[in-house]
Design an enzyme around this catalytic site. Structure first.
Site, PDB file in Angstrom:
ATOM      1  N   SER A 154       0.809  -1.215   0.000  1.00  0.00           N
ATOM      2  CA  SER A 154       0.000   0.000   0.000  1.00  0.00           C
ATOM      3  C   SER A 154       0.841   1.265   0.000  1.00  0.00           C
ATOM      4  O   SER A 154       0.301   2.351  -0.118  1.00  0.00           O
ATOM      5  CB  SER A 154      -0.934   0.012   1.206  1.00  0.00           C
ATOM      6  OG  SER A 154      -0.188   0.049   2.389  1.00  0.00           O
ATOM      7  N   HIS A 166       1.789   3.759   7.010  1.00  0.00           N
ATOM      8  CA  HIS A 166       1.143   4.717   6.117  1.00  0.00           C
ATOM      9  C   HIS A 166       1.575   6.132   6.439  1.00  0.00           C
ATOM     10  O   HIS A 166       2.117   6.407   7.505  1.00  0.00           O
ATOM     11  CB  HIS A 166      -0.379   4.602   6.221  1.00  0.00           C
ATOM     12  CG  HIS A 166      -0.947   3.487   5.389  1.00  0.00           C
ATOM     13  ND1 HIS A 166      -2.257   3.132   5.427  1.00  0.00           N
ATOM     14  CD2 HIS A 166      -0.365   2.644   4.503  1.00  0.00           C
ATOM     15  CE1 HIS A 166      -2.461   2.128   4.606  1.00  0.00           C
ATOM     16  NE2 HIS A 166      -1.323   1.797   4.032  1.00  0.00           N
ATOM     17  N   ASP A 172      -7.353   6.220   5.548  1.00  0.00           N
ATOM     18  CA  ASP A 172      -7.387   4.941   6.269  1.00  0.00           C
ATOM     19  C   ASP A 172      -8.547   4.770   7.228  1.00  0.00           C
ATOM     20  O   ASP A 172      -8.532   3.842   8.018  1.00  0.00           O
ATOM     21  CB  ASP A 172      -6.099   4.804   7.095  1.00  0.00           C
ATOM     22  CG  ASP A 172      -4.903   4.560   6.220  1.00  0.00           C
ATOM     23  OD1 ASP A 172      -5.109   4.351   5.032  1.00  0.00           O
ATOM     24  OD2 ASP A 172      -3.782   4.579   6.739  1.00  0.00           O
TER      25      ASP A 172
END
Lengths: 177, 189, 136
Positions: free
Chosen positions: B55, B95, B133
């Site tokens: 990701s 992330h 997210d």
């Protein structure tokens, strides 16, 4: 060192040491390159419009729509250890309650040196919302263009390429539809 | 097949085997010490992590090794790449921070402008994902400081792929462990 | 006691050889045969020959030489490939140069080339049993 097996073993041992030294040298060499390019960022328009919150559909939520021009020559950031640049435009403002907000509204990944001289007219990619669900009390915000240099191996570095000269105020909310 | 090995083991005697076991244990112990010491210096529970998902491509690929720090008196900024673990999710996620909001918190003994006096609300997004997210937060609206393991400081490509291979093929793990143990016991030098 | 006239870099190996010899002696004596009998090359002998080729033994001088070459070569390769890559500003050049030099080095030192076998170990002649007892 008497047999083929032990010679291979010896070489691979020294090989891994040398490889580690080489990688360390490459990652340390990034500190030699200290380019700090600057560009410009202008906000061409801001509109605020009411909408429905993403998670709670019975709740109203203001969304800001920002259009901006950004131009910067970031080619000096590319050296032998640069894998990619991560560019992002963000808004910064501290409201009268002292809550400091930073919101990224747009980003771009630059992977080649040839593409690093950017000159873009853009609009926000991501929803720009206020914590209190309305921008009515929000003070004028500064907008910045920042970058993150990501190396093939070693330390990640950050920098700021441009910033609006004057903070830009949020307009009154009105229905765009 | 193992007759030869058994013979050498018998010849070397119990003392030698015990010594090898001791050596093995000391290697394990020093590894653990380095890991925990690094964790103390960097203030995170796991100072080195392996990327498990795609990701964050093209920044990080599966198997890349990340070095984390979590400085206690530093706030997170947008653009920082964080590793976080929300309660209820079993794997940590790597992330990038998309939004930060520093909220005042009324806390005894803490000055409002210090990081301790503020609560930071964070929103993250993977570079390779289209949306943020919030669906990954297990019902939370924002990520908080306490969910964050650390921020990515350094990067080493591919090295962690061994662990991913071991996760994907568990037999490999046992074979490797057994082989190493046997080698340690039999080795003469 | 001196087993070999050559410089002993890895004495353990000499002992090992001796051990193997002793074991052989014991097993042959068990069958009441003289220690050195010549016979047709059996399957075992062929196997040991194949093993020998696979093992690729080199002598002590050769081992010394190989160790020296590997150390110098790898250090030089590391520094050179860093400089090349830095000058060309390309990691590809760095790792290309590095892996090329590693491949060259492997070709140079892994096979048991004749140059590493120029100084075979000179064993002392066997002492007779009585002499051994005298020397004790």
């Amino acid at each position: 060192m008497h047999s083929i097996y032990s010679r291979i073993n010896n070489i691979s041992g020294i090989l891994s040491t040398c490889l580690m030294v080489l990688l360390l040298g490459i990652s340390l060499s990034s500190f030699v390159f200290t380019a700090d390019p600057k560009g410009s960022l202008e906000i061409s328009s801001i509109q605020v419009s009411p909408g429905k919150a993403r998670r709670y559909h019975n709740k109203n939520q203001d969304f800001a729509f920002v259009q901006f021009n950004v131009s910067a020559d970031l080619t000096p950031l590319f050296n032998w250890n640069t894998k990619q640049l991560f560019l992002y435009v963000g808004a910064e403002y501290t409201d009268n309650k002292g809550v400091r907000n930073e919101v990224v509204i747009w980003d771009k990944i630059v992977r080649r040196k040839e593409d690093a001289d950017i000159n873009i007219q853009g609009r926000n990619k991501y929803a720009f919302r206020e914590l209190s669900s309305t921008f009515r009390k929000a003070p004028p915000a500064h907008y910045t263009l920042k970058y993150n240099v990501m190396p093939y191996v070693g330390i990640l570095t950050y920098g700021e390429a441009a910033r609006t000269i004057e903070p830009v105020a949020f307009p009154e909310s009105r229905d765009l539809s | 097949m193992f007759a030869e090995e058994l013979k050498t083991m018998r010849r070397l005697g119990i003392r030698h085997i015990l010594l090898q076991i001791l050596n093995f244990a000391s290697v394990l112990a020093s590894g653990l010490m380095i890991w925990k010491g690094l964790g103390l210096i960097t203030n995170t529970e796991s100072p080195i992590v392996v990327v498990l998902s795609g990701s964050m491509e093209p920044a990080f690929y599966r198997g890349d090794l990340l070095f984390l720090t979590n400085p206690a008196n530093e706030k997170y900024k947008t653009g920082d790449i964080t590793v976080y673990k929300v309660p209820g999710a079993d794997i940590p996620i790597v992330h990038r921070v998309l939004e930060t909001h520093d909220i005042f918190k009324k806390k005894k003994g803490a000055v409002a402008t210090t990081p301790l006096g503020q609560d930071q609300l964070l929103l993250t997004k993977g570079d390779n994902n289209y949306i943020d997210d919030i669906e990954l937060y297990q019902g939370l609206d924002w990520l908080e400081r306490k969910h964050i393991v650390g921020k990515v400081r350094g990067f080493l490509p591919y090295i962690g792929y061994v662990t991913i291979a071991m996760n994907d093929f568990p037999q490999l793990k046992y074979a490797l462990l057994g082989g190493l143990g046997l080698l340690a016991l039999i080795q003469r030098e | 006691m001196v087993w070999a006239q050559n410089k002993q870099r890895e004495p353990r190996q000499c002992y090992k050889k001796q051990n193997v010899g002793e074991e052989d002696d014991i097993s042959t004596n068990h069958n009441n045969l003289p220690p050195f009998t010549l016979a047709m090359p059996s399957l075992d002998e062929l196997k040991s020959k194949a093993n020998e080729i696979l093992e690729g033994k080199i002598d002590f001088e050769g081992q010394n030489k190989v160790e020296y070459i590997v150390r110098i070569w790898m250090t030089a390769a590391t520094i050179l490939s860093f400089v090349i890559g830095f000058a060309l500003q390309s990691l590809k050049a760095t790792f290309g140069a590095f892996s090329l030099s590693v491949i060259l080095l492997s070709v140079l030192v892994v096979p048991p080339w004749g140059a590493y076998n120029r100084h075979p170990v000179q064993w002392l002649p066997l002492k007779s049993q009585t002499e051994k007892e005298k020397s004790k």
